[in-house]
Design a protein around this motif. Sequence first.
Motif, PDB file in Angstrom:
ATOM      1  N   ARG A   1       0.667  -1.191   0.029  1.00  0.00           N
ATOM      2  CA  ARG A   1      -0.349   0.070  -0.277  1.00  0.00           C
ATOM      3  C   ARG A   1       1.082   1.120   0.102  1.00  0.00           C
ATOM      4  O   ARG A   1       1.414   1.113   0.294  1.00  0.00           O
TER       5      ARG A   1
ATOM      6  N   GLN B   1       1.087   4.144   1.767  1.00  0.00           N
ATOM      7  CA  GLN B   1       0.860   4.653   2.960  1.00  0.00           C
ATOM      8  C   GLN B   1       2.171   4.016   3.813  1.00  0.00           C
ATOM      9  O   GLN B   1       2.362   4.450   4.252  1.00  0.00           O
TER      10      GLN B   1
ATOM     11  N   ARG C   1       3.633  12.922   0.469  1.00  0.00           N
ATOM     12  CA  ARG C   1       1.965  12.581   0.663  1.00  0.00           C
ATOM     13  C   ARG C   1       1.624  13.838  -0.535  1.00  0.00           C
ATOM     14  O   ARG C   1       0.687  13.173  -1.698  1.00  0.00           O
TER      15      ARG C   1
ATOM     16  N   TRP D   1      -3.551   9.511  -2.124  1.00  0.00           N
ATOM     17  CA  TRP D   1      -3.188   9.013  -0.720  1.00  0.00           C
ATOM     18  C   TRP D   1      -4.198   8.570   0.350  1.00  0.00           C
ATOM     19  O   TRP D   1      -3.638   7.656   0.750  1.00  0.00           O
TER      20      TRP D   1
ATOM     21  N   ASN E   1      -5.295   5.119  -0.367  1.00  0.00           N
ATOM     22  CA  ASN E   1      -4.322   3.884  -0.435  1.00  0.00           C
ATOM     23  C   ASN E   1      -3.829   3.209  -1.172  1.00  0.00           C
ATOM     24  O   ASN E   1      -4.480   1.462  -0.588  1.00  0.00           O
TER      25      ASN E   1
END
Length: 217
Positions: free
Chosen positions: A133, A135, A185, A199, A202
């Motif tokens: 992912r 993030q 980000r 973002w 995700n």
Amino acid sequence: MSVLRERPMIFSAEEVQAIRDGRKTQTRRVVKPQPRNRNTTAVAIAGDGIYEEFSPRGLLVDTRTWRCPYGQPGSRLWVREGFYTAGDNKKLLGYVADSDHPHGEPYYKKPPIHMPRWASRLTLTLTDVRVERVQEISEKDVAADGIEVEFHAPGSYGISDPCATGTVTLPGGTQVWSTALECYRRLWDSLNAKRGYGWDVNPWVWVLSFLMVTSNG
């Protein structure tokens, strides 16, 4: 003897500069299509670069597979970047990343998608391919992805814990943020939010690590 396949990949002018400076050795690209189950916590490798979707309990929940469209370790990528041409024969005059448009004759500014193979000056070799992912990116990987990161030790600037600040060039200009992660980000959203892969969504991404093997300019 098999011929090594090369695939094109678009990079922005800022990314090209970072690659040539040795600051960028990694890139993230959205996995398409995304896994159907938004609660999936693992996308397990099933050999030969094919990925299958599993549930948090390890159960296969989707029989579809994902093959990385950019290749596997050892594959090569040739870089498409913005460039300048002139005349009917499309003579190559230079590259947008060099921040100096041609002088002395009329020219055309061409977007990266239009760059032919012969005009590419950068070739990359993939050293690692994985999925995660977006993030999940670490501060170390933020730096490998080309963000200019400055690490600060405890005690400096009155801070009690290690931290990192980041510098990034966005459409509005160069900006510095209090954390390297926040910097990344904002860069990610500037490129992907309008396409539905911001973002906060995700999304799953291909994490591609590479080495520059050819630089002709």
